[in-house]
Design a protein around this motif. Structure first.
Motif, PDB file in Angstrom:
ATOM      1  N   SER A  61       0.837  -1.246  -0.162  1.00  0.00           N
ATOM      2  CA  SER A  61      -0.063  -0.073  -0.061  1.00  0.00           C
ATOM      3  C   SER A  61       0.689   1.394   0.019  1.00  0.00           C
ATOM      4  N   VAL A  62       2.028   1.096   0.409  1.00  0.00           N
ATOM      5  CA  VAL A  62       2.908   2.390   0.540  1.00  0.00           C
ATOM      6  C   VAL A  62       4.053   2.606  -0.522  1.00  0.00           C
ATOM      7  N   LYS A  63       4.214   1.309  -1.225  1.00  0.00           N
ATOM      8  CA  LYS A  63       5.272   1.205  -2.305  1.00  0.00           C
ATOM      9  C   LYS A  63       5.163   2.474  -3.287  1.00  0.00           C
ATOM     10  N   GLY A  64       6.375   3.148  -3.506  1.00  0.00           N
ATOM     11  CA  GLY A  64       6.294   4.197  -4.385  1.00  0.00           C
ATOM     12  C   GLY A  64       5.942   5.664  -3.831  1.00  0.00           C
ATOM     13  N   ARG A  65       5.477   5.403  -2.781  1.00  0.00           N
ATOM     14  CA  ARG A  65       5.268   6.762  -1.892  1.00  0.00           C
ATOM     15  C   ARG A  65       6.162   7.042  -0.615  1.00  0.00           C
ATOM     16  N   PHE A  66       6.277   5.908   0.011  1.00  0.00           N
ATOM     17  CA  PHE A  66       7.005   6.033   1.321  1.00  0.00           C
ATOM     18  C   PHE A  66       8.573   5.493   0.940  1.00  0.00           C
ATOM     19  N   THR A  67       9.602   6.155   1.621  1.00  0.00           N
ATOM     20  CA  THR A  67      10.828   5.740   1.555  1.00  0.00           C
ATOM     21  C   THR A  67      11.388   5.532   2.974  1.00  0.00           C
ATOM     22  N   ILE A  68      11.915   4.392   3.356  1.00  0.00           N
ATOM     23  CA  ILE A  68      12.415   4.132   4.716  1.00  0.00           C
ATOM     24  C   ILE A  68      14.113   4.287   4.364  1.00  0.00           C
ATOM     25  N   SER A  69      14.550   4.862   5.491  1.00  0.00           N
ATOM     26  CA  SER A  69      16.136   4.885   5.408  1.00  0.00           C
ATOM     27  C   SER A  69      16.871   5.073   6.937  1.00  0.00           C
ATOM     28  N   ARG A  70      17.938   4.802   7.075  1.00  0.00           N
ATOM     29  CA  ARG A  70      18.493   4.858   8.421  1.00  0.00           C
ATOM     30  C   ARG A  70      19.919   5.441   8.277  1.00  0.00           C
ATOM     31  N   ASP A  71      20.536   5.885   9.375  1.00  0.00           N
ATOM     32  CA  ASP A  71      21.988   6.365   9.618  1.00  0.00           C
ATOM     33  C   ASP A  71      22.301   5.532  10.805  1.00  0.00           C
ATOM     34  N   ASN A  72      23.270   4.702  10.165  1.00  0.00           N
ATOM     35  CA  ASN A  72      23.614   3.741  11.364  1.00  0.00           C
ATOM     36  C   ASN A  72      24.682   4.327  12.370  1.00  0.00           C
ATOM     37  N   ALA A  73      25.468   5.233  11.944  1.00  0.00           N
ATOM     38  CA  ALA A  73      26.375   6.136  12.642  1.00  0.00           C
ATOM     39  C   ALA A  73      25.458   6.930  13.804  1.00  0.00           C
TER      40      ALA A  73
END
Length: 121
Positions: A61-73
């Protein structure tokens, strides 16, 4: 591990929001993080997940609209949400799970307190 989610608020339909989640404590280096949401009167549902190496998975339902990301540091997790819809009004939770593999089930080790996203029509 403690998780602190932030960034929720009121947005019009079609608008954007960026959620953040700060992780603290003994996280180690191999863990996955995810966003879930619970809309009023509904069950909690998986939104998106990300592994420590950066691979991601999304609910259809969120593909193409939501983006998950992370900053490990910085031990930070983000969710960029675009083209929001009124039925995506919910409390959004970040979650932490030890391990390498992406996982969309409910068995996460730690949960944040949630941040409310309200999408007006």
């Amino acid at each position: 591990v403690q998780l602190q989610a932030s960034g929720g608020g009121l947005v019009q339909a079609g608008g954007s929001l960026r959620l953040s989640c700060a992780a603290s404590g003994r996280t180690g280096s191999n863990y996955i993080m995810a966003w879930f949401r619970r809309a009023p009167g509904k069950e909690r549902e998986f939104v998106a997940g990300i592994a420590s190496v950066g691979t991601t998975t999304y609910a259809d339902s969120v593909k193409g609209r939501f983006t998950i990301s992370r900053d490990n540091a910085k031990n930070m997790l983000y969710l960029q949400m675009n083209s929001l819809k009124p039925d995506e009004t919910a409390v959004y939770y970040c979650a932490f799970r030890y391990g390498y593999s992406l996982y969309s089930g409910p068995n996460y080790n730690y949960w944040g307190q949630g941040t409310l996203v309200t999408v007006s029509s």
